[in-house]
Scaffold this active site. Structure first.
Site, PDB file in Angstrom:
ATOM      1  N   HIS A   1     -33.301  55.909  -5.763  1.00 48.06           N
ATOM      2  CA  HIS A   1     -34.720  56.059  -5.445  1.00 48.06           C
ATOM      3  C   HIS A   1     -35.563  55.628  -6.643  1.00 48.06           C
ATOM      4  O   HIS A   1     -35.091  55.676  -7.775  1.00 48.06           O
ATOM      5  CB  HIS A   1     -35.073  57.540  -5.232  1.00 48.06           C
ATOM      6  CG  HIS A   1     -34.269  58.248  -4.205  1.00 48.06           C
ATOM      7  ND1 HIS A   1     -34.731  58.499  -2.947  1.00 48.06           N
ATOM      8  CD2 HIS A   1     -33.025  58.807  -4.257  1.00 48.06           C
ATOM      9  CE1 HIS A   1     -33.825  59.180  -2.254  1.00 48.06           C
ATOM     10  NE2 HIS A   1     -32.777  59.375  -3.021  1.00 48.06           N
ATOM     11  N   TYR A   2     -36.832  55.289  -6.379  1.00 44.23           N
ATOM     12  CA  TYR A   2     -37.811  55.377  -7.456  1.00 44.23           C
ATOM     13  C   TYR A   2     -38.637  56.626  -7.214  1.00 44.23           C
ATOM     14  O   TYR A   2     -38.741  57.104  -6.079  1.00 44.23           O
ATOM     15  CB  TYR A   2     -38.666  54.118  -7.592  1.00 44.23           C
ATOM     16  CG  TYR A   2     -39.587  53.696  -6.473  1.00 44.23           C
ATOM     17  CD1 TYR A   2     -40.455  54.592  -5.844  1.00 44.23           C
ATOM     18  CD2 TYR A   2     -39.649  52.356  -6.080  1.00 44.23           C
ATOM     19  CE1 TYR A   2     -41.321  54.177  -4.851  1.00 44.23           C
ATOM     20  CE2 TYR A   2     -40.511  51.935  -5.068  1.00 44.23           C
ATOM     21  CZ  TYR A   2     -41.344  52.859  -4.467  1.00 44.23           C
ATOM     22  OH  TYR A   2     -42.196  52.455  -3.479  1.00 44.23           O
ATOM     23  N   THR A   3     -39.218  57.138  -8.313  1.00 46.82           N
ATOM     24  CA  THR A   3     -39.973  58.386  -8.181  1.00 46.82           C
ATOM     25  C   THR A   3     -41.299  58.153  -7.459  1.00 46.82           C
ATOM     26  O   THR A   3     -41.793  59.058  -6.772  1.00 46.82           O
ATOM     27  CB  THR A   3     -40.244  59.003  -9.565  1.00 46.82           C
ATOM     28  OG1 THR A   3     -40.807  57.984 -10.410  1.00 46.82           O
ATOM     29  CG2 THR A   3     -38.958  59.540 -10.176  1.00 46.82           C
TER      30      THR A   3
ATOM     31  N   GLU B   1     -32.900  59.711  -8.909  1.00 45.98           N
ATOM     32  CA  GLU B   1     -34.315  59.319  -8.973  1.00 45.98           C
ATOM     33  C   GLU B   1     -34.542  58.526 -10.263  1.00 45.98           C
ATOM     34  O   GLU B   1     -34.224  58.995 -11.365  1.00 45.98           O
ATOM     35  CB  GLU B   1     -35.224  60.556  -8.970  1.00 45.98           C
ATOM     36  CG  GLU B   1     -35.362  61.224  -7.608  1.00 45.98           C
ATOM     37  CD  GLU B   1     -36.325  60.514  -6.646  1.00 45.98           C
ATOM     38  OE1 GLU B   1     -36.941  59.494  -7.053  1.00 45.98           O
ATOM     39  OE2 GLU B   1     -36.439  60.970  -5.496  1.00 45.98           O
TER      40      GLU B   1
ATOM     41  N   HIS C   1     -32.674  53.970  -0.945  1.00 46.30           N
ATOM     42  CA  HIS C   1     -33.290  54.893   0.012  1.00 46.30           C
ATOM     43  C   HIS C   1     -33.814  54.107   1.215  1.00 46.30           C
ATOM     44  O   HIS C   1     -33.721  54.552   2.359  1.00 46.30           O
ATOM     45  CB  HIS C   1     -34.418  55.671  -0.688  1.00 46.30           C
ATOM     46  CG  HIS C   1     -34.840  56.900   0.045  1.00 46.30           C
ATOM     47  ND1 HIS C   1     -35.946  57.629  -0.304  1.00 46.30           N
ATOM     48  CD2 HIS C   1     -34.304  57.541   1.115  1.00 46.30           C
ATOM     49  CE1 HIS C   1     -36.068  58.664   0.525  1.00 46.30           C
ATOM     50  NE2 HIS C   1     -35.083  58.632   1.395  1.00 46.30           N
TER      51      HIS C   1
ATOM     52  N   ASP D   1     -38.204  52.440  -1.323  1.00 50.31           N
ATOM     53  CA  ASP D   1     -37.636  52.549  -2.675  1.00 50.31           C
ATOM     54  C   ASP D   1     -36.126  52.342  -2.685  1.00 50.31           C
ATOM     55  O   ASP D   1     -35.465  52.591  -1.691  1.00 50.31           O
ATOM     56  CB  ASP D   1     -38.008  53.912  -3.296  1.00 50.31           C
ATOM     57  CG  ASP D   1     -37.451  55.119  -2.540  1.00 50.31           C
ATOM     58  OD1 ASP D   1     -37.553  55.136  -1.296  1.00 50.31           O
ATOM     59  OD2 ASP D   1     -36.902  56.014  -3.199  1.00 50.31           O
TER      60      ASP D   1
END
Ligand SMILES: [Zn+2]
Length: 254
Positions: free
Chosen positions: A36-38, A101, A143, A153
């Protein structure tokens, strides 16, 4: 005072526990990693959210921009990062996965590049987790792969090629973009069903309608985001289909 558990990965510089986790259901050990990215303006904001009992979200690991790795949830536990999603017909992806993340403000923050130190850390962490838990390369997912209609993401600027060159994930050089889209919107044709079947075989959740419908377009965009990021438009062009076919062929050989 509560004592934080020991980190599962030797690469984690600290264990900052999140209360947001539960028991894995039906999985003795996870068999995939979801990246994921945050998607938040600051690293601190994201970390606070992932540890806030009210947020009901978490991840096992958190990779900061400078490459610092934090663990938030024990690997044995079910962290809450995947949400509603499907991969290879599995619907409880939180139970099936390790969630990582990666700090980046994401599409809403103009998708800045991921710093080299951060990617090096993410690579090392994926290698460590995969080797300890026996996770196959093609099970290291975005994700957006598992939730194409909801999530983008870690995004099309995430360097999947760099990961692959370091032994992480499944990737091939994308086939060069040439020619127009092969199908019109709402077109119905046997090759569309074949494309849907290939996407499903790879793991995506897509209905075999035989129609180039909106859900299919969304899944094609997710595929492009991961495997043909030069153009993420949801159009089924020859490059997209040939790249998908080559990925599937590669799996058949391994
Ligand atoms: Zn995500």
């Amino acid at each position: 005072m509560t004592i934080a558990p020991a980190a599962d990965s030797a690469l984690a510089s600290a264990f900052l526990p999140s209360p947001n986790h539960g028991e894995r259901r039906g999985f003795v050990r996870p068999d995939c990693i979801i990246l994921h990215y945050t998607g938040m303006a600051t690293s601190k904001g994201a970390l606070d959210l992932l540890r806030d009992p009210k947020s009901e979200v978490s991840s096992h690991y958190f990779v900061d921009g400078d490459g610092t790795i934090l663990q938030l949830v024990p690997e044995s536990r079910r962290a809450w990062h995947a949400g509603v999603g499907v991969w290879k017909n599995e619907r409880d992806l939180n139970s099936a996965s390790i969630g990582i993340e990666i700090v980046n403000p994401g599409h809403d923050g103009a998708l800045p590049p991921f710093p080299e130190a951060q990617i090096a850390a993410a690579i090392a962490l994926c290698r460590d987790i995969s080797s300890r838990l026996g996770i196959r390369p093609e099970r290291i997912l975005a994700h957006s792969d598992i939730a194409p209609a909801r999530k983008r993401d870690p995004g099309e600027r995430f360097p999947w090629e760099a990961l692959f060159r370091a032994g992480v994930g499944h990737w091939i050089p994308p086939v060069e973009i040439t020619g127009p889209p092969l199908f019109r919107e709402k077109e119905e044709a046997p090759p569309i069903r074949a494309l849907q079947a290939m996407l499903a075989l790879y793991g995506y959740s897509v209905e075999m309608t035989g129609v180039y419908d909106a859900p299919t377009r969304t899944v094609v965009a997710a595929f492009q985001r991961h495997f043909r990021p030069a153009r993420v438009d949801g159009e089924a062009d020859a490059s997209t289909i040939q790249t998908l076919r080559a990925l599937l062929d590669g799996l058949g050989r391994s």
